[in-house]
Motif scaffolding. Structure first.
Motif, mmCIF file in Angstrom:
data_model
loop_
_atom_site.group_PDB
_atom_site.id
_atom_site.type_symbol
_atom_site.label_atom_id
_atom_site.label_comp_id
_atom_site.label_asym_id
_atom_site.label_seq_id
_atom_site.Cartn_x
_atom_site.Cartn_y
_atom_site.Cartn_z
ATOM 1 N N THR A 152 0.783 -1.019 0.055
ATOM 2 C CA THR A 152 0.071 -0.060 -0.071
ATOM 3 C C THR A 152 0.931 1.212 -0.105
ATOM 4 O O THR A 152 2.092 1.287 -0.025
ATOM 5 C CB THR A 152 -0.851 0.244 1.161
ATOM 6 N N VAL A 218 -5.134 2.554 -3.949
ATOM 7 C CA VAL A 218 -5.575 1.681 -3.002
ATOM 8 C C VAL A 218 -4.552 0.580 -2.621
ATOM 9 O O VAL A 218 -4.245 0.217 -1.333
ATOM 10 C CB VAL A 218 -6.949 0.873 -3.462
ATOM 11 N N GLU A 219 -4.033 -0.409 -3.433
ATOM 12 C CA GLU A 219 -3.193 -1.221 -3.177
ATOM 13 C C GLU A 219 -2.360 -1.646 -4.638
ATOM 14 O O GLU A 219 -2.876 -1.348 -5.541
ATOM 15 C CB GLU A 219 -3.886 -2.590 -2.618
ATOM 16 N N TYR A 244 -12.942 1.085 -10.359
ATOM 17 C CA TYR A 244 -11.429 0.996 -10.068
ATOM 18 C C TYR A 244 -10.737 1.314 -11.383
ATOM 19 O O TYR A 244 -11.152 0.865 -12.365
ATOM 20 C CB TYR A 244 -10.977 -0.279 -9.303
ATOM 21 N N THR A 372 -11.929 -8.476 5.930
ATOM 22 C CA THR A 372 -12.343 -7.065 5.897
ATOM 23 C C THR A 372 -13.089 -6.765 4.448
ATOM 24 O O THR A 372 -13.100 -7.700 3.615
ATOM 25 C CB THR A 372 -11.127 -6.080 5.980
ATOM 26 N N GLU A 374 -12.247 -4.353 2.533
ATOM 27 C CA GLU A 374 -11.245 -4.396 1.311
ATOM 28 C C GLU A 374 -10.740 -5.630 0.909
ATOM 29 O O GLU A 374 -10.434 -5.554 -0.262
ATOM 30 C CB GLU A 374 -10.184 -3.425 2.227
ATOM 31 N N ASN A 377 -13.051 -6.767 -1.496
ATOM 32 C CA ASN A 377 -12.955 -6.122 -2.886
ATOM 33 C C ASN A 377 -11.387 -6.512 -3.686
ATOM 34 O O ASN A 377 -11.562 -6.378 -4.700
ATOM 35 C CB ASN A 377 -12.923 -4.574 -2.796
ATOM 36 N N SER A 378 -10.627 -6.869 -2.895
ATOM 37 C CA SER A 378 -9.328 -7.334 -3.499
ATOM 38 C C SER A 378 -9.794 -8.889 -4.347
ATOM 39 O O SER A 378 -9.000 -8.966 -5.180
ATOM 40 C CB SER A 378 -8.410 -7.427 -2.432
ATOM 41 N N GLY A 396 -5.443 -8.626 3.639
ATOM 42 C CA GLY A 396 -6.611 -8.186 4.371
ATOM 43 C C GLY A 396 -7.257 -9.121 5.109
ATOM 44 O O GLY A 396 -8.448 -8.770 5.658
#
Length: 413
Positions: A152, A218-219, A244, A372, A374, A377-378, A396
């Motif tokens: 990140t 974001v990452e 994204y 999480t 996040e 979403n990953s 995450g």
């Protein structure tokens, strides 16, 4: 009597020794006082004969100055000769080059530079074409896979740390931090200044197009193929947006090169979380508390499949699911009951087969996993239907034991 004679002899020896030392001292004093003066003991400058001392040193200084002036003149003459010879050699070399290639001029030289630049770009693109980022790779086994590492804007997570230690690198090395900052800025440059091939409308002005900055990162993931270069996968997102931006960069042991830039919409991507279970109703109650907070209240694009083995505790699991459904109005869950001994592989297989609603992203999960929003979403960002199963590296989701966070997991299927 004999003893007395020995005492007298001893005293006599000491007396003679003392007289000899006294005589030597007197002689030394005489020599120091009465010895004639040498030339070196003559008049010292500034004390006696002051005028003679000044003239002597002035003459000495003048002699040294003349010597250095002569030396400097000689060196200047040699330097001038060397410059002249160098100029003559340069003229001869230039004339020889003009004789061999008389048509070379400024435009041709510029063309040579452009040709060299084009050759370099062609070589760099050939390196990208050979890398796995473009063509994939056939590997003999899973041990040949080059893993990605996650980062990140503040942290780097390393797979090599494994589960025995926290994979977060503390502190991040300066050279790696500078490298990743450069990559993030390069990704922003690609997004904010898109090419025609990026699918952006040419009519859209800068005022209408959203500009991204460092806070929208974001990452990212990166890995290095030792004989080709380093691949970077970067994701950006506006806080008030749903889409994204995904940028792929490659550094073929040279400057960063853009591979692709695209917009990723994950708003309709549903994740089916499949949990095999036998007993452990207390752990399942804790799991459902996290599921309620993250999946139901935040994400809202989740289906839960619980595959339960045996009859002991089955009623409690049903009660927990029904209670959550009543309190949150969540009904996207499936309970599969198997009257068999616990088998994780069979449970995952039966959970996958229980889905009959079309395409879905499956997350094989354990009851001790804490994740999480996040992380979810990953999962969506790193999976492509029919192309890419699973994902590279996710930082995450946590393995916990009685709600105490212990390790990050680095892989998921």
């Amino acid at each position: 009597m004999p003893r007395r004679g020995l005492v007298i002899q001893a005293r006599t020896r000491w007396l003679l020794l003392g007289l000899a030392l006294l005589f030597s001292l007197i002689l030394l004093m005489y020599l120091l006082e009465c010895a004639p003066q040498t030339e070196g003991n003559g008049s010292l400058p500034g004390v006696v004969g002051e005028g003679l001392g000044k003239e002597y040193y002035q003459a000495l200084l003048q002699e040294q100055e003349e010597h250095y002036q002569t030396r400097a003149t000689s060196l200047k003459r040699q330097i001038a000769q060397l410059k002249q010879e160098l100029q003559e050699m340069s003229d001869k070399l230039k004339a020889l080059q003009e004789k061999k290639s008389p048509k070379i001029n400024g435009m041709n030289y510029q063309g040579t530079k452009e040709q060299a630049s084009n050759d370099l770009l062609e070589f760099l693109h050939s390196q990208i074409d050979k890398a796995e980022v473009s063509v994939g790779a056939k590997l003999p086994s899973e041990y040949g896979v080059i893993p990605f590492e996650s980062f990140t804007s503040m942290k780097v997570f390393q797979l090599e740390m494994g589960l025995t230690r926290h994979p977060e690198e503390k502190p991040v090395r300066k050279d790696k931090r500078d490298e990743l900052v450069e990559v993030i800025e390069a990704g922003l440059e690609v997004i904010n200044n898109p090419d025609e091939e990026d699918g952006q409308d040419e009519d859209d002005g800068v005022e209408e197009r959203q500009l991204y900055n460092e806070n929208d990162f974001v990452e990212g993931y990166y890995r290095t193929e030792r004989d080709k270069g380093t691949q970077y996968e970067l994701f950006y997102k506006k806080m008030d947006g749903m889409e994204y931006r995904h940028v792929t960069l490659f550094r073929p042991f040279g400057p960063l090169m853009k591979v692709k830039s695209e917009t990723v919409d994950i708003s309709r991507s549903i994740i089916n979380i499949i949990v095999p279970l036998a007993g452990r109703t207390e752990a399942f109650a804790q799991f459902m508390q996290n599921f309620r907070d993250v999946c139901i209240h935040q994400d809202k694009r989740i289906h839960l499949t619980v595959v339960y083995f045996g009859q002991d505790g089955l009623s409690e699991v049903k009660s927990i699911l029904e209670s959550v459904a009543r309190e949150t109005n969540f009904h996207n869950y499936t309970l599969v009951s198997l009257n068999e001994e616990f088998n994780r592989g069979r449970g995952l297989d039966m959970g996958a087969r229980a889905w009959e609603k079309g395409e879905v992203l499956m997350f094989f999960c354990d009851v001790d996993v804490y994740f999480t929003a996040e992380f979810l979403n990953s999962c969506r960002l790193n999976a492509e239907p029919g192309t890419q199963e699973g994902f590279r590296f996710l930082a995450g989701f946590w393995l916990r034991d009685d709600l105490s966070v212990s390790h990050r997991l680095s892989d998921c299927w």
